[in-house]
Design a protein around this motif. Structure first.
Motif, mmCIF file in Angstrom:
data_model
loop_
_atom_site.group_PDB
_atom_site.id
_atom_site.type_symbol
_atom_site.label_atom_id
_atom_site.label_comp_id
_atom_site.label_asym_id
_atom_site.label_seq_id
_atom_site.Cartn_x
_atom_site.Cartn_y
_atom_site.Cartn_z
ATOM 1 N N HIS B 122 0.839 -1.198 0.000
ATOM 2 C CA HIS B 122 0.000 0.000 0.000
ATOM 3 C C HIS B 122 0.879 1.255 0.000
ATOM 4 N N ARG B 125 2.390 1.719 -3.417
ATOM 5 C CA ARG B 125 1.465 2.262 -4.405
ATOM 6 C C ARG B 125 1.221 3.749 -4.150
ATOM 7 N N SER B 131 0.683 10.124 -4.339
ATOM 8 C CA SER B 131 -0.513 10.512 -3.593
ATOM 9 C C SER B 131 -0.205 11.121 -2.234
ATOM 10 N N ARG B 136 -2.424 15.735 0.779
ATOM 11 C CA ARG B 136 -2.485 14.481 1.536
ATOM 12 C C ARG B 136 -1.252 14.253 2.388
ATOM 13 N N GLY B 143 -0.276 7.431 7.997
ATOM 14 C CA GLY B 143 0.015 6.126 7.428
ATOM 15 C C GLY B 143 1.335 5.569 7.947
ATOM 16 N N HIS B 244 -7.406 7.972 9.453
ATOM 17 C CA HIS B 244 -6.859 7.768 8.103
ATOM 18 C C HIS B 244 -7.988 7.737 7.063
ATOM 19 N N ILE B 254 -9.832 9.510 -3.159
ATOM 20 C CA ILE B 254 -8.616 8.904 -3.695
ATOM 21 C C ILE B 254 -8.034 9.795 -4.779
ATOM 22 N N SER B 255 -6.729 9.908 -4.763
ATOM 23 C CA SER B 255 -6.082 10.836 -5.680
ATOM 24 C C SER B 255 -6.318 10.435 -7.127
HETATM 25 C C1 HEM Z 1 -2.933 -0.207 8.851
HETATM 26 C C2 HEM Z 1 -2.545 0.407 7.837
HETATM 27 C C3 HEM Z 1 -3.330 1.099 6.751
HETATM 28 C C4 HEM Z 1 -4.638 0.966 6.329
HETATM 29 C C5 HEM Z 1 -5.685 0.008 6.895
HETATM 30 C C6 HEM Z 1 -4.836 1.880 5.242
HETATM 31 C C7 HEM Z 1 -6.011 1.994 4.525
HETATM 32 C C8 HEM Z 1 -6.199 2.845 3.450
HETATM 33 C C9 HEM Z 1 -7.307 2.805 2.525
HETATM 34 C C10 HEM Z 1 -8.449 1.805 2.580
HETATM 35 C C11 HEM Z 1 -7.116 3.784 1.605
HETATM 36 C C12 HEM Z 1 -7.999 4.062 0.391
HETATM 37 C C13 HEM Z 1 -7.276 3.851 -0.918
HETATM 38 C C14 HEM Z 1 -6.533 2.586 -1.098
HETATM 39 O O1 HEM Z 1 -7.012 1.515 -0.719
HETATM 40 O O2 HEM Z 1 -5.407 2.641 -1.631
HETATM 41 C C15 HEM Z 1 -5.909 4.473 1.971
HETATM 42 C C16 HEM Z 1 -5.399 5.572 1.295
HETATM 43 C C17 HEM Z 1 -4.206 6.200 1.634
HETATM 44 N N1 HEM Z 1 -3.232 5.710 2.488
HETATM 45 FE FE1 HEM Z 1 -3.468 4.164 3.751
HETATM 46 N N2 HEM Z 1 -3.674 2.581 5.018
HETATM 47 C C18 HEM Z 1 -2.738 2.121 5.910
HETATM 48 C C19 HEM Z 1 -1.425 2.512 5.971
HETATM 49 C C20 HEM Z 1 -0.878 3.530 5.228
HETATM 50 C C21 HEM Z 1 0.514 3.819 5.126
HETATM 51 C C22 HEM Z 1 1.620 3.026 5.802
HETATM 52 C C23 HEM Z 1 0.629 4.925 4.330
HETATM 53 C C24 HEM Z 1 1.868 5.682 3.897
HETATM 54 C C25 HEM Z 1 2.986 5.663 4.434
HETATM 55 C C26 HEM Z 1 -0.679 5.315 3.921
HETATM 56 C C27 HEM Z 1 -0.999 6.412 3.143
HETATM 57 C C28 HEM Z 1 -2.189 6.601 2.489
HETATM 58 C C29 HEM Z 1 -2.502 7.731 1.651
HETATM 59 C C30 HEM Z 1 -1.608 8.947 1.380
HETATM 60 C C31 HEM Z 1 -3.764 7.481 1.113
HETATM 61 C C32 HEM Z 1 -4.523 8.344 0.097
HETATM 62 C C33 HEM Z 1 -4.208 7.719 -1.231
HETATM 63 C C34 HEM Z 1 -4.861 8.393 -2.389
HETATM 64 O O3 HEM Z 1 -5.579 9.386 -2.216
HETATM 65 O O4 HEM Z 1 -4.608 7.909 -3.514
HETATM 66 N N3 HEM Z 1 -1.584 4.439 4.459
HETATM 67 N N4 HEM Z 1 -5.355 3.879 3.083
#
Ligand code: HEM
Lengths: 458, 258
Positions: B122, B125, B131, B136, B143, B244, B254-255
């Motif tokens: 994740h 990506r 993103s 963001r 994250g 988050h 989502i971006s």
């Molecule tokens: C337990 C850990 C995490 C969960 C359950 C989680 C869950 C999610 C979900 C469901 C989304 C929606 C889009 C997608 O599925 O790609 C998302 C977006 C996002 N996540 Fe996470 N995430 C986690 C950890 C992280 C980590 C480690 C990072 C970065 C270091 C991060 C950064 C982001 C960002 C910046 C978005 C927005 C992406 C966009 O708008 O395209 N997340 N996250």
């Protein structure tokens, strides 16, 4: 640590599962061949006079080849298996050449090469061929007892899976990035902007989520039935296993313990990794490349991230898991984990090299009646070469880069000096790791700056 | 004659739960998202690319899904497991030997590995699609903390089977705390913290001791890791996940390309 089973018994036990593995590869290639033929999108791979090899034909050849392997496996006798197994000369050759230095340089060089020639490597037939080759290599290697032992440890199986997932997603994202970069160059919008109207979450997203969940649950259940969770002897504080390894996701950090003091490897570097990750959005001055895969719109960010993630973090985990054995010695993938193999050569510090080896003198030491100030001065004098070198590295090089290299000059102009300094500090730390590792292996150099008196070694 | 399904959907019980008919037309497809607690994490409509598997790889969603799997299987495991040095290992044996077709431990352990891998993918990506950039930045930071918590969850759980694999892996890991600058016994500067010649940082007061509740990995460490693993870290992670998800929506969904 090879089990006391004979090679023949071992081979008989793995031949069945291996047979199914090759059946799977056969089917995969048949499907690929059918898709190429039906879709009429075979690419010409080779052309020599009137001979032409189209990708679909190659997949048929591979399918036949893997089918033969499968049949040989199902016969399960040693003679047939000898045709499946990785030949001994190849294993010896691999083990002979596998050293930490070659592993590290080879991996980093390979990543760099694939990045530079990405137009070639992202082409689907090329990627598919590479997948096939790696699978074949894996299958043939599984007939080796040592390789099998380490790869089939229950906690290590997921790491093999992770390598394939990383390969797949790296390929997919790079393929898209290359396509997008071409489109942008032609003045077209990226693929992500095509067909991008709004749609309702119910049913479109909800169903994707449901299908993903069901599929993943199925995989997890099969995985749980096939592979038992490990349970070793009861905990015994009096008996230290050799090697003692941290959980796999921390093996990169454990590997760093060889090259750095524990307070650096275990506390400061993980802290810097976390800090650096959080800082990325504030350090990247480039507003472009949001919301689509691209390389050319942000080449610097792409290269730095891949270097840190695949080139350091993942590479060190793989090394710690598969290549580090008893006494944390380095072992080739087919090598027996011999407890007596010891790689603890004598290591020297830069100050030893400088004073003793280059100048032919003794290390400066403070006289017994020297005061506090005197002792400090002697220590600094002794470590002067290393201190100078590190100052040059951490401060001199960034300044040089900011004034001479166009890319860094531009970054400096965009970021201003405080942000630029933070970014360069993090970057120089990342680059220091492979330098220090190779210096340790090739020059037996332990520390550039060694001040054990203050637990300050670098 | 109305069919069984129809009369079910017209019953008072059904209507009290779901509040609207099947989401077959546009109006009700919107309403179902707005009126259902679980679905309202989502927006009503979304850009096509934002849900394309080739774009998000579904990895954030899968990370969350694995977290849920871990919660359910973890609660079930707690029925069978006692975090006491005397019992812990035997409870593991019992779980293996006394239950037929038992895959509870397996589901929990492989689910944990899968969650670690999914959260890395994740992150990968999110980086590759740029993103993390404005607006963001903050959610990326959340994250990163979630990434750390995921690893800590896995690490604290690693000790609980109380076998050789467990205690030595945790010994290797927690030895590093001993080297914390200033606060670890073997870290640089530990000797600086003295009052009237008495060292403040000893093997019974340094960072490692705080983590393990003792000078070595023993029953106190087992209890501490158990509480961290089953209560403290999951609560922290759940809170941060809520933030988050909320921020994903507040930052504009989502971006995507402009
Ligand atoms: C337990 C850990 C995490 C969960 C359950 C989680 C869950 C999610 C979900 C469901 C989304 C929606 C889009 C997608 O599925 O790609 C998302 C977006 C996002 N996540 Fe996470 N995430 C986690 C950890 C992280 C980590 C480690 C990072 C970065 C270091 C991060 C950064 C982001 C960002 C910046 C978005 C927005 C992406 C966009 O708008 O395209 N997340 N996250």
């Amino acid at each position: 640590m090879v089990d006391p089973v004979s090679y023949d018994e071992f081979i008989a036990s793995v031949s069945g599962p291996l047979g199914w593995f090759f059946v799977l590869l056969t089917v995969m290639n048949l499907v690929a061949a059918a898709r190429t033929v039906l879709g009429r999108d075979g690419t010409t791979l080779l052309q020599w006079k009137r001979f032409r090899l189209v990708s679909g034909q190659l997949w048929v050849v591979l399918a036949v080849w893997f089918a033969i392997q499968a049949v040989l496996c199902f016969r399960a006798d040693p003679t047939s298996m000898a045709w499946v197994a990785m030949p001994n000369w190849a294993k010896q050759w691999v083990d002979h050449w596998m050293s930490p230095t070659w592993y590290t340089i080879g991996l980093l060089g390979g990543l760099l090469g694939m990045f530079l020639a990405r137009r070639f490597f992202v082409r689907p037939p090329v990627a598919w061929l590479m997948l096939n080759l790696s699978m074949w290599f894996l299958g043939a290697s599984l007939t080796d007892q040592n390789f099998y032992q380490i790869v089939s440890k229950p906690d290590n199986v997921p790491i093999v899976g992770m390598v394939y997932l990383l390969g797949f997603f790296t390929w997919m994202s790079a393929y898209r990035a290359v396509q997008n970069d071409d489109r942008l160059a032609r003045g077209e919008p990226p693929l992500e902007a095509v067909d991008d109207e709004k749609t309702l979450v119910w049913p479109d997203l909800v169903y994707i989520e449901l299908i993903c969940m069901v599929a993943v649950t199925a995989v997890l259940i099969v995985w749980a039935i096939v592979l038992k969770a490990p349970l070793e002897e009861p905990a015994n504080a009096a008996h230290t296993p050799n090697p003692s390894k941290a959980p796999w996701y921390f093996l990169g950090l454990q590997e760093l313990l060889v090259y750095f003091d524990p307070w650096l490897a275990g506390v400061v570097l993980p802290g810097l990794i976390l800090f650096g990750l959080i800082a990325i959005p504030y350090l990247d001055p480039n507003p472009e490349g949001v919301g689509y895969y691209t390389i050319l719109k942000r080449p610097f960010a792409y290269v730095v991230f891949q270097f840190g993630f695949l080139g350091l973090w993942i590479s060190l985990i793989l090394m710690g898991t598969f290549l580090r054995g008893p006494n944390w010695s380095f072992f080739g993938i087919y090598e027996t984990w011999d407890v007596h193999k010891s790689a603890t050569l004598q290591h020297y510090n830069l100050s030893d090299y400088f004073w003793i080896w280059m100048l032919g003198r003794e290390l400066p030491t403070a006289s017994a009646d020297a005061g506090m100030g005197g002792r400090v001065a002697v220590i600094l004098w002794r470590e002067l070469p290393g201190l100078l070198l590190m100052t040059l590295y951490f401060i001199g090089l960034p300044i040089l880069a900011a004034s001479r290299i166009p890319l860094f000059r531009q970054l400096y102009a965009q970021m201003g000096w405080p942000r630029f300094a933070v970014m360069m500090l993090l970057l120089m730390w990342m680059i220091l790791l492979p330098i220090k590792m190779v210096a340790n292996w090739q020059l037996n150099l332990q520390y550039f700056v060694a001040i054990p008196e203050w637990t300050l070694n670098l | 004659m109305p069919s069984f399904g129809e009369s079910l959907r017209n019953s008072q019980v059904y209507k009290s739960i779901f509040r609207h008919p099947l989401p077959l037309d546009r109006r009700h497809r919107v309403l179902v998202i707005l009126t259902n607690f679980f679905l309202h994490l989502h927006p009503v409509s979304i850009r096509r690319q934002g849900i394309a598997l080739s774009y998000t790889w579904c990895m954030g969603g899968l990370t969350f899904f694995f977290f849920l799997v871990e919660t359910v299987t973890g609660v079930l495991l707690m029925f069978y497991y006692r975090p006491v040095a005397e019992y812990a290992y035997n409870d593991m044996l019992a779980l293996r030997d006394a239950t037929s077709m038992g895959i509870l431990r397996e589901l929990h352990r492989w689910g944990a590995h899968a969650m670690v891998i999914a959260v890395w993918l994740h992150t990968y990506r999110v980086f590759l699609t740029g993103s993390y950039k404005r607006p963001r930045e903050f959610n990326w930071g959340i994250g990163v903390i979630l990434l750390m918590l995921t690893l800590l969850l896995s690490f604290t759980g690693y000790l609980l089977p109380w076998d050789q694999l467990a205690i030595w892996a945790v010994t290797v890991g927690s030895n590093m705390a001993r080297a914390t600058p200033l606060l670890g016994l073997e870290g640089p500067g530990a000797a600086l913290l003295t009052v009237d010649g008495i060292d403040l940082i000893t093997s019974a007061s340094d960072a490692r001791f705080v983590l393990l509740g003792a000078r070595f990995v023993g029953e106190n460490a087992l209890l501490r890791f158990y509480v961290l693993h089953c209560v403290a870290i999951p609560l922290g992670a759940a809170l941060l996940m809520a933030i988050h998800f909320w921020r994903v929506r507040k930052d504009g969904g989502i971006s995507g390309p402009l």
